[in-house]
Design a protein around this motif. Structure first.
Motif, PDB file in Angstrom:
ATOM      1  N   GLN A  12      -0.143 -12.980  -1.365  1.00  0.00           N
ATOM      2  CA  GLN A  12      -1.788 -12.399  -0.460  1.00  0.00           C
ATOM      3  C   GLN A  12      -1.846 -11.141  -2.044  1.00  0.00           C
ATOM      4  O   GLN A  12      -2.871 -10.776  -2.302  1.00  0.00           O
ATOM      5  CB  GLN A  12      -1.320 -12.372   0.186  1.00  0.00           C
ATOM      6  CG  GLN A  12      -1.460 -12.721   1.358  1.00  0.00           C
ATOM      7  CD  GLN A  12      -1.791 -13.067   2.577  1.00  0.00           C
ATOM      8  OE1 GLN A  12      -0.622 -11.885   3.088  1.00  0.00           O
ATOM      9  NE2 GLN A  12      -1.804 -13.437   3.096  1.00  0.00           N
ATOM     10  N   VAL A  13      -1.221 -10.131  -2.024  1.00  0.00           N
ATOM     11  CA  VAL A  13      -1.321  -8.604  -2.925  1.00  0.00           C
ATOM     12  C   VAL A  13      -1.900  -9.100  -4.200  1.00  0.00           C
ATOM     13  O   VAL A  13      -2.332  -8.741  -5.086  1.00  0.00           O
ATOM     14  CB  VAL A  13       0.295  -8.165  -2.558  1.00  0.00           C
ATOM     15  CG1 VAL A  13       0.377  -7.059  -3.845  1.00  0.00           C
ATOM     16  CG2 VAL A  13       0.147  -7.771  -1.233  1.00  0.00           C
ATOM     17  N   CYS A  14      -0.836 -10.230  -4.887  1.00  0.00           N
ATOM     18  CA  CYS A  14      -1.118 -10.410  -6.055  1.00  0.00           C
ATOM     19  C   CYS A  14      -2.656 -11.744  -6.441  1.00  0.00           C
ATOM     20  O   CYS A  14      -3.450 -10.693  -7.176  1.00  0.00           O
ATOM     21  CB  CYS A  14      -0.304 -11.711  -6.801  1.00  0.00           C
ATOM     22  SG  CYS A  14       1.024 -11.890  -7.036  1.00  0.00           S
ATOM     23  N   PHE A  75       7.725   1.006   2.494  1.00  0.00           N
ATOM     24  CA  PHE A  75       8.486   0.186   1.515  1.00  0.00           C
ATOM     25  C   PHE A  75       7.120  -1.522   1.093  1.00  0.00           C
ATOM     26  O   PHE A  75       7.183  -1.215   0.294  1.00  0.00           O
ATOM     27  CB  PHE A  75       8.418  -0.849   2.171  1.00  0.00           C
ATOM     28  CG  PHE A  75      10.200  -2.578   1.620  1.00  0.00           C
ATOM     29  CD1 PHE A  75      10.514  -2.166   0.234  1.00  0.00           C
ATOM     30  CD2 PHE A  75       8.879  -3.643   1.301  1.00  0.00           C
ATOM     31  CE1 PHE A  75      10.783  -2.966  -0.258  1.00  0.00           C
ATOM     32  CE2 PHE A  75       9.105  -4.575   1.083  1.00  0.00           C
ATOM     33  CZ  PHE A  75      10.193  -4.728  -0.151  1.00  0.00           C
ATOM     34  N   ARG A  76       6.038  -1.502   1.687  1.00  0.00           N
ATOM     35  CA  ARG A  76       4.924  -2.202   2.004  1.00  0.00           C
ATOM     36  C   ARG A  76       3.818  -1.408   0.816  1.00  0.00           C
ATOM     37  O   ARG A  76       2.897  -1.656   0.109  1.00  0.00           O
ATOM     38  CB  ARG A  76       3.889  -2.355   3.191  1.00  0.00           C
ATOM     39  CG  ARG A  76       2.534  -3.341   2.828  1.00  0.00           C
ATOM     40  CD  ARG A  76       2.804  -3.681   4.415  1.00  0.00           C
ATOM     41  NE  ARG A  76       3.512  -4.830   4.871  1.00  0.00           N
ATOM     42  CZ  ARG A  76       3.371  -6.444   5.201  1.00  0.00           C
ATOM     43  NH1 ARG A  76       2.508  -6.608   4.106  1.00  0.00           N
ATOM     44  NH2 ARG A  76       4.369  -6.398   5.447  1.00  0.00           N
ATOM     45  N   ILE A  77       3.579  -0.198   0.957  1.00  0.00           N
ATOM     46  CA  ILE A  77       3.305   0.381   0.446  1.00  0.00           C
ATOM     47  C   ILE A  77       3.199   0.155  -1.036  1.00  0.00           C
ATOM     48  O   ILE A  77       2.769   0.193  -2.160  1.00  0.00           O
ATOM     49  CB  ILE A  77       3.144   2.277   0.465  1.00  0.00           C
ATOM     50  CG1 ILE A  77       2.165   1.881   1.609  1.00  0.00           C
ATOM     51  CG2 ILE A  77       1.815   2.903  -0.206  1.00  0.00           C
ATOM     52  CD1 ILE A  77       2.288   3.575   2.694  1.00  0.00           C
ATOM     53  N   VAL A  78       4.773   0.937  -0.972  1.00  0.00           N
ATOM     54  CA  VAL A  78       4.928   0.735  -2.223  1.00  0.00           C
ATOM     55  C   VAL A  78       5.379  -0.666  -3.136  1.00  0.00           C
ATOM     56  O   VAL A  78       5.168  -0.237  -4.554  1.00  0.00           O
ATOM     57  CB  VAL A  78       6.435   1.211  -2.593  1.00  0.00           C
ATOM     58  CG1 VAL A  78       6.850   1.260  -3.779  1.00  0.00           C
ATOM     59  CG2 VAL A  78       6.864   2.334  -1.954  1.00  0.00           C
ATOM     60  N   ILE A  79       5.949  -1.437  -2.622  1.00  0.00           N
ATOM     61  CA  ILE A  79       5.481  -2.724  -3.561  1.00  0.00           C
ATOM     62  C   ILE A  79       3.940  -3.686  -3.370  1.00  0.00           C
ATOM     63  O   ILE A  79       3.899  -3.780  -4.767  1.00  0.00           O
ATOM     64  CB  ILE A  79       6.496  -4.007  -2.521  1.00  0.00           C
ATOM     65  CG1 ILE A  79       6.711  -5.334  -3.329  1.00  0.00           C
ATOM     66  CG2 ILE A  79       5.683  -4.208  -1.258  1.00  0.00           C
ATOM     67  CD1 ILE A  79       7.481  -4.775  -3.548  1.00  0.00           C
ATOM     68  N   ALA A  80       3.469  -2.956  -3.079  1.00  0.00           N
ATOM     69  CA  ALA A  80       2.065  -3.414  -2.824  1.00  0.00           C
ATOM     70  C   ALA A  80       1.217  -2.874  -4.079  1.00  0.00           C
ATOM     71  O   ALA A  80       0.606  -3.156  -5.116  1.00  0.00           O
ATOM     72  CB  ALA A  80       1.201  -3.420  -2.516  1.00  0.00           C
ATOM     73  N   TYR A  81       1.931  -1.499  -4.540  1.00  0.00           N
ATOM     74  CA  TYR A  81       1.421  -0.820  -5.273  1.00  0.00           C
ATOM     75  C   TYR A  81       2.168  -1.525  -6.857  1.00  0.00           C
ATOM     76  O   TYR A  81       1.550  -1.794  -8.226  1.00  0.00           O
ATOM     77  CB  TYR A  81       1.652   0.643  -5.752  1.00  0.00           C
ATOM     78  CG  TYR A  81       0.757   1.080  -6.320  1.00  0.00           C
ATOM     79  CD1 TYR A  81      -1.326   1.493  -7.063  1.00  0.00           C
ATOM     80  CD2 TYR A  81       1.178   1.749  -8.420  1.00  0.00           C
ATOM     81  CE1 TYR A  81      -1.893   2.442  -7.798  1.00  0.00           C
ATOM     82  CE2 TYR A  81       0.675   2.178  -9.177  1.00  0.00           C
ATOM     83  CZ  TYR A  81      -0.859   2.570  -8.561  1.00  0.00           C
ATOM     84  OH  TYR A  81      -1.143   3.358  -9.644  1.00  0.00           O
ATOM     85  N   LEU A  82       3.285  -1.748  -6.641  1.00  0.00           N
ATOM     86  CA  LEU A  82       4.107  -2.270  -8.383  1.00  0.00           C
ATOM     87  C   LEU A  82       3.874  -3.574  -8.614  1.00  0.00           C
ATOM     88  O   LEU A  82       3.296  -3.440  -9.583  1.00  0.00           O
ATOM     89  CB  LEU A  82       5.676  -1.888  -7.241  1.00  0.00           C
ATOM     90  CG  LEU A  82       6.807  -0.715  -7.768  1.00  0.00           C
ATOM     91  CD1 LEU A  82       7.418  -0.247  -6.568  1.00  0.00           C
ATOM     92  CD2 LEU A  82       6.330   0.033  -9.007  1.00  0.00           C
ATOM     93  N   ILE A  83       3.606  -4.190  -7.538  1.00  0.00           N
ATOM     94  CA  ILE A  83       2.924  -5.292  -7.621  1.00  0.00           C
ATOM     95  C   ILE A  83       1.289  -5.879  -8.261  1.00  0.00           C
ATOM     96  O   ILE A  83       1.366  -6.565  -9.541  1.00  0.00           O
ATOM     97  CB  ILE A  83       3.146  -6.451  -6.793  1.00  0.00           C
ATOM     98  CG1 ILE A  83       4.201  -6.852  -5.876  1.00  0.00           C
ATOM     99  CG2 ILE A  83       1.706  -8.042  -6.885  1.00  0.00           C
ATOM    100  CD1 ILE A  83       4.306  -7.433  -3.871  1.00  0.00           C
TER     101      ILE A  83
END
Length: 131
Positions: A12-14, A75-83
């Motif tokens: 979904q983030v992608c 974690f959700r904020i960091v991973i969303a930005y990294l993805i």
């Protein structure tokens, strides 16, 4: 503590990042901003992206309940930005607008410029089926 981020969330983030990154990545204005924007402005863009990711995640994904789920929230904020940054990088690479070897600073700047709005698309799509 379970971080509660799975492949569905990642996809979904992608998709959300891709939806906003594609039209912006085709813009010459975004490429030039990545070349000319001063570092303080880039830092401000990055901070704005993280701030709005945090606000939206807090209100929509976690519905204001992060007290016992702080690690999952961060974690959700960091991973969303990294993805999002990875998706933006791949798009720019496909467009031959990511000069990683010849000009890594411009590459990094372009990623930040385009990832700012794309990260919002990413977190919005990620929030569609939460809680």
């Amino acid at each position: 503590m379970m971080l509660n981020f799975n492949m569905e969330d990642a996809s979904q983030v992608c998709v959300g990042a891709f939806a906003l990154a594609v039209p912006i990545s085709f813009s010459e204005e975004a490429w030039r901003l990545g070349e000319t924007l001063p570092t303080p402005n880039l830092v401000m863009l990055f901070c704005l992206a993280v701030f709005f990711l945090g606000v939206f995640t807090y209100e929509s994904v976690f519905q204001g309940n992060v007290k016992h789920r702080l690690a999952g929230f961060v974690f959700r904020i960091v991973i969303a930005y990294l993805i999002t940054a990875i998706v933006v990088s791949l798009i720019l690479l496909a467009l031959d607008k990511l000069p990683l070897l010849s000009d890594p600073v411009t590459s990094f700047k372009r990623i930040i410029v385009i990832a700012m709005p794309a990260s919002m698309g990413a977190i919005v799509v990620d929030s569609f089926d939460k809680e």
